[in-house]
Design a protein around this motif. Structure first.
Motif, short mmCIF file in Angstrom:
data_model
loop_
_atom_site.label_atom_id
_atom_site.label_comp_id
_atom_site.label_asym_id
_atom_site.label_seq_id
_atom_site.Cartn_x
_atom_site.Cartn_y
_atom_site.Cartn_z
N LEU A 30 0.77 -0.86 -0.40
CA LEU A 30 -0.14 -0.11 0.16
C LEU A 30 0.73 1.40 0.35
N ILE A 31 0.97 2.32 -0.60
CA ILE A 31 1.35 3.32 -0.81
C ILE A 31 0.88 4.53 -1.11
N GLY A 32 1.24 5.45 0.12
CA GLY A 32 0.47 6.74 -0.22
C GLY A 32 0.85 7.43 1.73
N PRO A 33 0.43 9.02 1.63
CA PRO A 33 0.64 9.07 3.20
C PRO A 33 -0.16 9.29 3.41
N ALA A 34 0.80 9.68 5.03
CA ALA A 34 0.03 9.62 5.80
C ALA A 34 -1.33 10.08 5.88
N GLY A 35 -2.71 9.34 5.92
CA GLY A 35 -3.57 9.66 6.58
C GLY A 35 -4.01 9.76 4.81
N SER A 36 -3.73 9.01 3.94
CA SER A 36 -4.61 8.58 2.65
C SER A 36 -5.43 7.28 2.71
N GLY A 37 -5.62 6.72 3.25
CA GLY A 37 -6.36 5.48 3.76
C GLY A 37 -6.14 4.06 3.64
N LYS A 38 -4.77 3.65 3.21
CA LYS A 38 -4.32 3.05 3.76
C LYS A 38 -4.16 2.13 4.72
N THR A 39 -5.22 2.28 6.33
CA THR A 39 -4.68 1.56 7.11
C THR A 39 -6.55 0.84 7.49
N GLN A 40 -7.33 2.55 7.24
CA GLN A 40 -8.74 1.81 6.63
C GLN A 40 -9.21 0.65 5.34
N PHE A 41 -8.74 0.78 4.46
CA PHE A 41 -8.00 -0.16 3.44
C PHE A 41 -8.10 -1.29 4.12
N THR A 42 -7.41 -1.77 4.34
CA THR A 42 -7.09 -2.83 5.06
C THR A 42 -8.11 -3.65 6.13
N HIS A 43 -9.08 -2.96 6.11
CA HIS A 43 -10.31 -3.53 7.18
C HIS A 43 -10.93 -4.68 6.35
N SER A 95 2.31 0.46 5.40
CA SER A 95 3.35 1.53 6.11
C SER A 95 3.39 3.13 4.71
N THR A 96 3.81 3.82 4.76
CA THR A 96 3.93 5.08 3.54
C THR A 96 4.56 4.67 2.46
N ASN A 97 5.77 3.35 1.85
CA ASN A 97 6.32 2.75 0.88
C ASN A 97 6.43 3.94 0.26
N VAL A 98 6.72 4.97 0.11
CA VAL A 98 6.49 6.36 -0.78
C VAL A 98 8.44 6.78 -1.40
N GLU A 99 9.08 6.03 -0.60
CA GLU A 99 10.43 5.98 -1.12
C GLU A 99 10.96 5.37 -2.08
N VAL A 100 11.04 5.73 -2.89
CA VAL A 100 11.84 4.71 -4.36
C VAL A 100 13.00 3.50 -3.24
N ILE A 120 -0.91 -0.42 -4.84
CA ILE A 120 -2.02 -0.09 -4.43
C ILE A 120 -1.48 1.41 -4.09
N VAL A 121 -1.40 1.85 -5.18
CA VAL A 121 -1.57 3.73 -4.72
C VAL A 121 -2.51 3.98 -4.87
#
Length: 148
Positions: A30-43, A95-100, A120-121
């Protein structure tokens, strides 16, 4: 059908991706900044398939927002990733995974185990990320300039 997609938010697209068949043993990053919905998605996926860096920080230090615990939490994360991939078990990496460089290491881990990798971005608008971030407990807030 095209009109339907135009009215969807970026996270609606991510939810469609989550419902698509995913090969067993896939590393789903899952790739995205804090608050983008990644954790909500994992529910929407079985909890035993989710590896959450914040939860690992909490295991290490008692505080999911303790950035000083990140290195130890990442070591645990990598052990869990390797264990699940070795056993051909699907996992969602929250986790954010935003760094290359971080993503490159994930690709290498999946390749080494000959497992598929799916990214999933989350392209949630900045104003929504900032609002969600401001609603988090103080110890879990990311500095707004980091989100920008």
């Amino acid at each position: 059908m095209a009109n339907c997609y135009r009215s969807m938010t970026p996270n609606d697209h991510a939810m469609i991706a989550a419902r698509a068949p995913i090969a067993t043993g896939t590393l789903v990053a899952l790739i995205g900044p804090a608050g983008s919905g990644k954790t909500q998605f994992t529910h929407g996926v079985p909890s035993h398939e989710v590896i959450c860096l914040d939860a690992l920080r909490a295991m290490v230090s008692g505080d999911p927002g303790d950035q000083d615990a990140t290195a130890e939490a990442v070591r645990l994360q990598n052990i869990l990733i390797d264990a699940r991939l070795t056993r051909s078990q699907t996992l969602y990496l929250d986790s954010t995974n935003v760094e290359v460089a971080v993503r490159a290491r994930l690709v290498e881990r999946a390749r080494r185990q000959e497992r598929p990798l799916l990214a999933i971005v989350f392209t949630t608008p900045l104003d929504i990320c900032l609002r969600r971030n401001s609603e988090r407990p103080t110890n879990r807030r990311v500095p707004p300039d980091v989100l920008r």
